[in-house]
Design a protein around this motif. Structure first.
Motif, mmCIF file in Angstrom:
data_model
loop_
_atom_site.group_PDB
_atom_site.id
_atom_site.type_symbol
_atom_site.label_atom_id
_atom_site.label_comp_id
_atom_site.label_asym_id
_atom_site.label_seq_id
_atom_site.Cartn_x
_atom_site.Cartn_y
_atom_site.Cartn_z
ATOM 1 N N ILE A 260 -5.664 -12.840 0.447
ATOM 2 C CA ILE A 260 -4.990 -12.834 -0.858
ATOM 3 C C ILE A 260 -3.852 -11.853 -0.775
ATOM 4 O O ILE A 260 -3.859 -10.850 -0.156
ATOM 5 C CB ILE A 260 -5.533 -13.015 -2.370
ATOM 6 N N ILE A 261 -2.753 -12.117 -1.500
ATOM 7 C CA ILE A 261 -1.394 -11.277 -1.522
ATOM 8 C C ILE A 261 -1.382 -10.654 -3.014
ATOM 9 O O ILE A 261 -1.512 -11.037 -3.863
ATOM 10 C CB ILE A 261 -0.330 -11.889 -1.172
ATOM 11 N N PHE A 262 -0.799 -9.102 -2.510
ATOM 12 C CA PHE A 262 -0.529 -8.293 -4.002
ATOM 13 C C PHE A 262 0.795 -7.895 -3.712
ATOM 14 O O PHE A 262 1.138 -7.614 -2.684
ATOM 15 C CB PHE A 262 -1.772 -7.202 -3.847
ATOM 16 N N ASN A 263 1.312 -7.524 -4.992
ATOM 17 C CA ASN A 263 2.584 -7.078 -5.228
ATOM 18 C C ASN A 263 2.519 -5.549 -5.629
ATOM 19 O O ASN A 263 1.915 -5.435 -6.538
ATOM 20 C CB ASN A 263 3.275 -7.768 -6.395
ATOM 21 N N LEU A 264 3.267 -4.685 -4.785
ATOM 22 C CA LEU A 264 3.035 -3.318 -5.127
ATOM 23 C C LEU A 264 4.332 -3.192 -6.128
ATOM 24 O O LEU A 264 5.586 -3.229 -5.803
ATOM 25 C CB LEU A 264 3.475 -2.317 -3.986
ATOM 26 N N ARG A 265 3.985 -2.826 -7.514
ATOM 27 C CA ARG A 265 5.229 -2.635 -8.528
ATOM 28 C C ARG A 265 5.931 -1.558 -8.295
ATOM 29 O O ARG A 265 5.562 -0.384 -7.927
ATOM 30 C CB ARG A 265 4.452 -2.613 -9.884
ATOM 31 N N SER A 266 7.485 -1.674 -8.258
ATOM 32 C CA SER A 266 8.301 -0.623 -7.983
ATOM 33 C C SER A 266 8.411 0.305 -9.189
ATOM 34 O O SER A 266 7.749 0.329 -10.287
ATOM 35 C CB SER A 266 9.654 -1.438 -7.670
ATOM 36 N N LYS A 267 9.285 1.484 -8.693
ATOM 37 C CA LYS A 267 9.264 2.413 -9.961
ATOM 38 C C LYS A 267 10.510 1.943 -11.040
ATOM 39 O O LYS A 267 10.322 2.630 -12.039
ATOM 40 C CB LYS A 267 9.962 3.553 -9.280
ATOM 41 N N ASN A 268 10.761 0.840 -10.810
ATOM 42 C CA ASN A 268 11.607 0.078 -11.850
ATOM 43 C C ASN A 268 11.155 -0.657 -12.814
ATOM 44 O O ASN A 268 11.724 -1.098 -13.881
ATOM 45 C CB ASN A 268 12.920 -0.840 -11.176
ATOM 46 N N VAL A 269 9.879 -0.677 -12.882
ATOM 47 C CA VAL A 269 8.960 -1.758 -14.023
ATOM 48 C C VAL A 269 8.102 -0.825 -14.512
ATOM 49 O O VAL A 269 7.409 0.306 -13.974
ATOM 50 C CB VAL A 269 8.688 -2.961 -13.021
ATOM 51 N N SER A 270 7.234 -1.329 -15.599
ATOM 52 C CA SER A 270 6.235 -0.702 -16.170
ATOM 53 C C SER A 270 5.069 -0.946 -15.177
ATOM 54 O O SER A 270 4.898 -1.616 -14.261
ATOM 55 C CB SER A 270 5.889 -1.491 -17.289
ATOM 56 N N HIS A 271 4.267 0.184 -15.358
ATOM 57 C CA HIS A 271 2.804 0.280 -14.505
ATOM 58 C C HIS A 271 3.295 0.233 -13.011
ATOM 59 O O HIS A 271 2.792 -0.384 -12.080
ATOM 60 C CB HIS A 271 1.936 -1.091 -14.824
ATOM 61 N N SER A 272 4.209 0.977 -12.848
ATOM 62 C CA SER A 272 4.785 1.225 -11.478
ATOM 63 C C SER A 272 3.777 1.817 -10.305
ATOM 64 O O SER A 272 2.886 2.359 -10.836
ATOM 65 C CB SER A 272 5.938 2.365 -11.479
ATOM 66 N N HIS A 273 4.126 1.491 -9.133
ATOM 67 C CA HIS A 273 3.159 2.114 -7.997
ATOM 68 C C HIS A 273 1.801 1.433 -8.385
ATOM 69 O O HIS A 273 0.952 2.106 -7.906
ATOM 70 C CB HIS A 273 3.296 3.563 -8.120
ATOM 71 N N THR A 274 1.645 0.520 -8.864
ATOM 72 C CA THR A 274 0.290 -0.252 -8.942
ATOM 73 C C THR A 274 0.281 -1.602 -8.137
ATOM 74 O O THR A 274 1.275 -2.194 -8.243
ATOM 75 C CB THR A 274 -0.462 -0.473 -10.407
ATOM 76 N N TRP A 275 -0.835 -1.930 -7.817
ATOM 77 C CA TRP A 275 -0.935 -3.486 -7.014
ATOM 78 C C TRP A 275 -1.178 -4.319 -8.003
ATOM 79 O O TRP A 275 -2.190 -4.288 -8.976
ATOM 80 C CB TRP A 275 -2.080 -3.519 -5.983
ATOM 81 N N SER A 276 -0.574 -5.403 -8.136
ATOM 82 C CA SER A 276 -0.631 -6.499 -9.037
ATOM 83 C C SER A 276 -0.490 -7.813 -8.666
ATOM 84 O O SER A 276 -0.120 -8.203 -7.515
ATOM 85 C CB SER A 276 0.407 -6.223 -10.181
ATOM 86 N N PHE A 277 -0.456 -8.963 -9.568
ATOM 87 C CA PHE A 277 -0.203 -10.199 -9.349
ATOM 88 C C PHE A 277 1.303 -10.394 -9.460
ATOM 89 O O PHE A 277 2.159 -9.586 -9.774
ATOM 90 C CB PHE A 277 -0.812 -11.138 -10.439
ATOM 91 N N TRP A 278 1.993 -11.431 -8.633
ATOM 92 C CA TRP A 278 3.323 -12.051 -8.915
ATOM 93 C C TRP A 278 3.468 -12.784 -10.371
ATOM 94 O O TRP A 278 2.537 -13.541 -10.653
ATOM 95 C CB TRP A 278 3.666 -12.783 -7.853
#
Length: 140
Positions: free
Chosen positions: A17-35
Motif C-alpha cells: 500500500i502507498i502512503f503520502n508524506l504530508r508537506s510543511k505546507n499543510v496541517s499535520h506536516s511531516h506525517t504519513w497519511s492517506f491521499w
C-alpha cells in the motif's frame, strides 16, 4: 459538519500500500497519511476521492475496485472521515503537488513513522485490521 475522504492504494502485484508524506505546507506536516481531502458540496465521497486523487497525485491510476474501510465520526459529530482502499493492478509513481513531500509503498503492518493520527487510528483498529486482511486476500 466537515466531511472528508481519503484512501490508500493496494497494488495487486506486490500487495503493498502507498502512503503520502504530508508537506510543511499543510496541517499535520511531516506525517504519513492517506491521499484525500474535503468533500465539496454536492459531491459523493467517491466523487470527492477521485477529484482529490487527481489533484494530489496528478492522475487517477487504473482502478480495479474501491473498497470502503472505515468511517470516523468525531465525538462532537462535527467531523466525518471516510477511508477507502483502492485496488490497482500495479504500483505507480505519483506526480505529487505542494501538499506532499513524498510517498512510499510499504507492506501492510510495516507502516512508516510518524503516521498521521487519523491514519494510525484507522490502521490499528481491530475491525479495520480484519477488513484490510480480507481486502488483501480478495485482491489476489
Amino acid at each position: 459538519m466537515y466531511d472528508a475522504v481519503g484512501a490508500t492504494f493496494l497494488a495487486q502485484d506486490t500487495k503493498k500500500i502507498i502512503f503520502n508524506l504530508r508537506s510543511k505546507n499543510v496541517s499535520h506536516s511531516h506525517t504519513w497519511s492517506f491521499w484525500g481531502g474535503k468533500i465539496e458540496k454536492g459531491e459523493t465521497p467517491i466523487q470527492a476521492l477521485k477529484r482529490e486523487i487527481k489533484e494530489e497525485i496528478g492522475f487517477v491510476p487504473e482502478i480495479v475496485k474501491i473498497q470502503p474501510l472505515d468511517v470516523f465520526l468525531s465525538p462532537d459529530e462535527k467531523f466525518m472521515y471516510h477511508t477507502f482502499v483502492i485496488i490497482t493492478p500495479t504500483e505507480f509513481k505519483p506526480k505529487t503537488n505542494h501538499e506532499s513531500s513524498g510517498y512510499r509503498w510499504v507492506n501492510i503492518n510495516n507502516y512508516p513513522n510518524p503516521l498521521h493520527q487519523g491514519a494510525k487510528r484507522t490502521l490499528f483498529n481491530e475491525n479495520n485490521i480484519r477488513k484490510l486482511k480480507l481486502i488483501l486476500d480478495s485482491s489476489k
